[in-house]
Each structure stands twice: as structure tokens, then as C-alpha cells.
Design an enzyme around this catalytic site. Structure first.
Site, PDB file in Angstrom:
ATOM      1  N   ASN A   1       0.827  -1.220   0.000  1.00 37.05           N
ATOM      2  CA  ASN A   1       0.000   0.000   0.000  1.00 37.05           C
ATOM      3  C   ASN A   1       0.858   1.267   0.000  1.00 37.05           C
ATOM      4  O   ASN A   1       0.362   2.360   0.220  1.00 37.05           O
ATOM      5  CB  ASN A   1      -0.962   0.002   1.186  1.00 37.05           C
TER       6      ASN A   1
ATOM      7  N   GLU B   1       1.757   4.533   7.460  1.00 39.21           N
ATOM      8  CA  GLU B   1       0.671   4.024   6.634  1.00 39.21           C
ATOM      9  C   GLU B   1       0.000   5.158   5.844  1.00 39.21           C
ATOM     10  O   GLU B   1       0.016   6.317   6.290  1.00 39.21           O
ATOM     11  CB  GLU B   1      -0.385   3.361   7.535  1.00 39.21           C
TER      12      GLU B   1
END
Ligand code: GLP
Length: 242
Positions: free
Chosen positions: A136, A143
Site C-alpha cells: 500500500n 501508513e
């Protein structure tokens, strides 16, 4: 960004190790930022070989690891602490007092995070930061989000990361849901960055990070703002780069 596309994982590991070794040879007191995950395992194996053959001296090298799971003690076999000793630290002549790893196993986590950043700064910053990349686009455990943190901090892992990392655990439930990670500050302030990517599950993240928009939704895309990034990608990871 300097992009090196290699045939396979073996070549990636060798090239990456050569780059790290060259930094150590040029500056025996180099400060390395280190990553975990399956991608750099081969690089660590090559560095161990060089050290065993007397070609590389770790005695004055300092290291700072990027990240660590919350809730796993250092001895847990999936902790990044355990990983680093298994793949590198137990096999080379590094001074163990010069190894720095983040941990959540402290009474005051905010204090630890501030102190970890201060330790990096006091060492003169990171000379070479090795990075992997999540499918991702995460780097360290930064993140995708609508905002990214500068300092070392505690992070909630995304479902994608928990699922991707469940291959190392016996079930998804066992994967920690939180981690401590260096923020984008220490990473972007590193003098050089070496990003490694192998396999087709990294292809989208690599293509987006190298040439797409810079966005906190793809943390590795921020590396486009850094002056000295080398990306070593195998054919599969590089296959969507246009
Ligand atoms: C983990 C680590 C990252 C690593 C990434 C990719 O979540 N926190 O530092 O770069 O995942 O791991 P792998 O190399 O196993 O694909």
C-alpha cells in the site's frame, strides 16, 4: 530518483549489499537506518558474508531501526528485534551499544519516541536509510493517511498491512494491530535513501511512488522530494513503471 532495475532477488540483494558496504568503507562510523521485512533479508545475508570474509568492518557502525510491532516482546520470533539479531547483528562484529531499535515496551512511550529522535539527531542523523515498501506504499510503518507524522510515533496498522504481514504469523488475529515507527522526518532527513522492492505485489506502489502525484495516501511518493534516493527493483516490482 536513481532507478536500478535488476533481473531477480539475488541481484537485488547483492547490489543493495554493495551499496551499504560502500558507505561503510567510505565512512567506518556511518549511521545506518535499517529496515525489516522479507525484502532486505538477502541483503543482510550478503553483508554477513562480506563481514565473515573480512571485507567489511561493522565495529564503528551505528544503526537505527525504522520500526517495531507493539505488544511483542524483543524475544518474540516475529519481533523486528529478533529479526535483526537473526539476520544481521548476531553474525557481524557490530558494537551492540551502537544498535538502536524502537520499542513500545516502555513505561512512557511519548518520552521514548522523543528520545529516539534525539538519539538519531545526536548521532548526526542517518547517513544511509534502507527502506522496503508495503504493497500500500507504506515506508517504515508510516501508513497511507490524510496526514503523516514527522516524529517517531505509535501507529494503527491498516487492514492491508495486517493482512500482508499475517504470512509471518499463524493467524491474522495474532498480528499486532499497532506499531512504533520512525516518522517521515528522520527518513527524509537521511542523507541517502536506498529503497528495495521485489515482486509483483509491489509493482503498483512502486510505479505510483516514482512518478505519480506526491500524496500522503502513498507515503513512499514523498521520497520524490528527497535529493538522493536509489531504488533497486526487480523486474516484477518495476513492471508498471512507465
Ligand atoms: C513491513 C515493514 C516495512 C517493510 C514492509 C514490506 O510492514 N514495517 O518496513 O518495508 O512491511 O515488507 P516485505 O519486505 O516483507 O514485503
Amino acid at each position: 530518483m536513481n532507478l536500478i532495475i535488476v533481473e531477480d532477488y539475488q541481484e537485488l540483494s547483492l547490489k543493495a549489499a554493495e551499496m551499504v558496504a560502500s558507505e561503510i568503507s567510505q565512512n567506518p562510523q556511518v549511521v545506518l537506518g535499517l529496515a525489516t521485512g522479507s525484502t532486505p533479508e538477502g541483503m543482510y545475508a550478503e553483508l554477513v558474508k562480506m563481514n565473515r570474509h573480512g571485507q567489511l568492518d561493522f565495529s564503528r557502525v551505528s544503526t537505527f531501526n525504522l520500526d517495531e510491532y507493539a505488544g511483542l516482546d524483543a524475544e518474540h520470533e516475529q519481533s523486528y528485534h529478533h529479526y535483526m539479531y537473526k539476520h544481521l547483528f548476531s553474525h557481524v562484529n557490530i558494537n551492540h551499544l551502537q544498535i538502536n531499535m524502537p520499542t513500545c515496551e516502555v513505561s512512557d512511550l511519548d518520552h521514548f519516541c522523543r528520545e529516539y529522535d534525539q538519539r538519531i539527531a545526536a548521532a548526526g542523523g542517518i547517513d544511509l536509510q534502507v527502506l522496503g515498501i508495503g504493497g500500500n506504499g507504506h515506508i517504515g510503518f508510516n501508513e497511507p493517511d490524510h496526514q503523516l507524522r514527522v516524529q517517531t510515533h505509535l501507529v494503527d496498522l491498516t487492514v492491508e498491512t495486517i493482512t500482508a504481514n499475517s504470512r509471518f504469523f499463524s493467524s491474522t488475529e495474532e498480528v499486532p494491530k499497532q506499531a512504533i515507527t520512525m516518522g517521515l522526518g528522520s527518513i527524509m532527513l537521511a542523507k541517502k535513501i536506498l529503497l528495495l522492492a521485489a515482486g509483483k505485489n509491489k509493482a503498483e506502489a512502486i510505479a505510483g511512488s516514482l512518478s505519480g502525484l506526491i500524496t500522503t495516501a502513498l507515503p513512499a511518493s514523498l521520497l520524490q522530494l528527497h535529493r538522493d534516493v536509489t531504488v533497486i527493483a526487480d523486474r516484477e516490482a518495476a513492471c508498471l513503471i512507465t
